[in-house]
Design an enzyme around this catalytic site. Structure first.
Site, PDB file in Angstrom:
ATOM      1  N   LYS A   1       0.559  22.147  15.878  1.00  0.00           N
ATOM      2  CA  LYS A   1      -0.883  22.346  16.065  1.00  0.00           C
ATOM      3  C   LYS A   1      -1.184  22.914  17.440  1.00  0.00           C
ATOM      4  O   LYS A   1      -0.378  22.831  18.372  1.00  0.00           O
ATOM      5  CB  LYS A   1      -1.656  21.039  15.871  1.00  0.00           C
ATOM      6  CG  LYS A   1      -1.245  19.876  16.783  1.00  0.00           C
ATOM      7  CD  LYS A   1      -1.871  19.869  18.165  1.00  0.00           C
ATOM      8  CE  LYS A   1      -1.350  18.740  19.061  1.00  0.00           C
ATOM      9  NZ  LYS A   1      -1.697  18.898  20.479  1.00  0.00           N
TER      10      LYS A   1
ATOM     11  N   ASP B   1      -1.230  12.100  16.920  1.00  0.00           N
ATOM     12  CA  ASP B   1      -1.307  13.426  16.293  1.00  0.00           C
ATOM     13  C   ASP B   1      -0.734  13.452  14.878  1.00  0.00           C
ATOM     14  O   ASP B   1      -0.850  14.460  14.186  1.00  0.00           O
ATOM     15  CB  ASP B   1      -0.539  14.461  17.132  1.00  0.00           C
ATOM     16  CG  ASP B   1      -1.237  14.795  18.432  1.00  0.00           C
ATOM     17  OD1 ASP B   1      -2.466  14.566  18.527  1.00  0.00           O
ATOM     18  OD2 ASP B   1      -0.560  15.285  19.355  1.00  0.00           O
TER      19      ASP B   1
HETATM   20  O1  C5P Z   1      -0.220   8.281  20.444  1.00  0.00           O
HETATM   21  P1  C5P Z   1       0.947   8.818  21.172  1.00  0.00           P
HETATM   22  O2  C5P Z   1       2.163   7.944  21.039  1.00  0.00           O
HETATM   23  O3  C5P Z   1       1.222  10.246  20.862  1.00  0.00           O
HETATM   24  O4  C5P Z   1       0.550   8.808  22.714  1.00  0.00           O
HETATM   25  C1  C5P Z   1       1.499   8.881  23.743  1.00  0.00           C
HETATM   26  C2  C5P Z   1       0.861   8.426  25.047  1.00  0.00           C
HETATM   27  O5  C5P Z   1      -0.148   9.368  25.453  1.00  0.00           O
HETATM   28  C3  C5P Z   1       0.133   7.089  24.974  1.00  0.00           C
HETATM   29  O6  C5P Z   1       1.006   6.027  25.215  1.00  0.00           O
HETATM   30  C4  C5P Z   1      -0.900   7.226  26.087  1.00  0.00           C
HETATM   31  O7  C5P Z   1      -0.315   6.989  27.344  1.00  0.00           O
HETATM   32  C5  C5P Z   1      -1.259   8.694  26.037  1.00  0.00           C
HETATM   33  N1  C5P Z   1      -2.468   8.960  25.218  1.00  0.00           N
HETATM   34  C6  C5P Z   1      -3.702   8.639  25.739  1.00  0.00           C
HETATM   35  N2  C5P Z   1      -4.833   8.879  25.015  1.00  0.00           N
HETATM   36  C7  C5P Z   1      -4.776   9.448  23.782  1.00  0.00           C
HETATM   37  C8  C5P Z   1      -3.512   9.802  23.242  1.00  0.00           C
HETATM   38  C9  C5P Z   1      -2.377   9.541  23.980  1.00  0.00           C
HETATM   39  O8  C5P Z   1      -3.801   8.125  26.883  1.00  0.00           O
HETATM   40  N3  C5P Z   1      -5.894   9.697  23.098  1.00  0.00           N
END
Ligand code: C5P
Length: 322
Positions: free
Chosen positions: A29, A159
């Site tokens: 994406k 995502d």
């Molecule tokens: O959800 P995901 O595992 O992809 O996110 C990885 C890291 O990115 C999270 O642990 C967080 O530190 C950060 N993040 C965030 N806010 C979001 C998405 C991700 O702070 N909306």
């Protein structure tokens, strides 16, 4: 009359048949707009994101293995050496979580073929998880409803639900609550990727330390022009409306990306931004030849380790062969 002959023959053919296997694809994406609020108590930043899936696909093949074998994972394709093949891999975790949710034994051999830049802000790992969910759901015949699949996807990463859904959508919450968006026509993209990935948490941490007084309420209102451009299929208007609140943070960690954005603009890109948390830079082109020309300029200037072109929007996670 006896069936012994023909049955023996049939049995021999069965023994030689390969084990059942399902191949699924999910897209990478680009964030057309990414608006980020201040860090919440849950450790996440509330955001509004307009996602577009692009026709760079991760392909996952799920093959049946004898009961008790557990999960195995192999990876090939560009930059695959950088991808873990153990239980930390999001595809592995997706198979595990689906098995827990449905009560089946987590026995499967997964093979991932990379088609999206690794750790590039284009959701390649999330696409692996999305394709794995769909492949294993078909292989195991678990028939999980789409709404449940979206919940399992959200538990795997912010995502992942979008990689399941595909096309173009507005995401809120952590980016996981999705509303499909109307679009017309096809958009042409060029991507400059770096061999050195940029971990998402590092970019969010830089965002926090830049002490931006991000608006506590993150709305989609700012992106009316963008939504209109999508509905009209107007690439020039879309290019002008591209926006990424994480860009400054990504540039603070990787200052050289500013030049990559600049080169795309000099090559006539309708818009150029860091994709998501980076380090991939996305440029919107007028046409496919123009996208190829922008990619060639990046290569000539030594501004990217690899360059990619793709159209968007693209379909979400789906089975392509079984
Ligand atoms: O959800 P995901 O595992 O992809 O996110 C990885 C890291 O990115 C999270 O642990 C967080 O530190 C950060 N993040 C965030 N806010 C979001 C998405 C991700 O702070 N909306």
């Amino acid at each position: 009359m006896t069936f012994a002959g023909p049955l023996r023959g049939y049995g021999a053919r069965l023994a030689a048949a390969p084990p059942p296997s399902v191949r699924a694809r999910a897209p990478g994406k680009v964030n057309l707009a990414l608006r980020v609020g201040p860090l919440g108590d849950d450790g996440y930043h509330p955001l509004v994101s307009v996602f577009q899936a692009v026709a760079l696909f991760e392909e996952v093949t799920a093959t049946q293995v004898p009961p008790g074998t557990g999960i195995t994972l192999t990876v090939d394709g560009p930059q695959s050496a950088a991808v873990p093949t153990d239980a930390t891999n999001l595809a592995w975790r997706a198979a595990e979580l689906l098995a827990t949710h449905t009560g089946v034994e987590p026995d499967v051999a997964l093979h991932v073929r990379k088609g999206v830049p690794v750790a590039g802000g284009m959701a390649g790992g999330s696409a692996d998880a999305a394709a794995t969910l769909v492949a294993c759901d078909t292989l195991w015949e678990t028939g999980v409803p789409r709404a449940d699949l979206a919940e399992i996807a959200a538990a795997l990463g912010s995502d992942v639900p979008f990689c399941v859904l595909g096309h173009t959508a507005v995401g809120t919450g952590r980016g996981h609550l999705l509303t499909p968006a109307m679009t017309r026509g096809e958009f042409h993209w060029a991507f400059a990727a770096s061999d050195r990935g940029l971990p998402t948490p590092q970019v969010y941490a830089a965002f926090d330390s830049l002490a931006r007084t991000a608006s506590p309420v993150v709305g989609i209102e700012e992106d009316t022009a963008l939504m209109q451009a999508l509905r009209a299929g107007d690439p020039a208007a879309l290019g002008a409306a591209l926006h990424n609140d994480l860009q400054e943070a990504a540039l603070s960690v990787r200052p050289e990306l500013a030049r990559t954005v600049e080169i795309a603009r000099e090559a006539g890109a309708l818009g150029a931004i860091v994709s998501g948390s980076g380090p991939t830079v996305a440029a919107l082109a007028r046409s496919r030849p123009h996208a190829l020309a922008i990619a060639a300029t990046w290569t000539a200037e030594g501004a990217a380790d690899t360059v990619w072109t793709a159209t968007g929007p693209a379909h979400g996670a789906r089975v392509v062969a079984s």
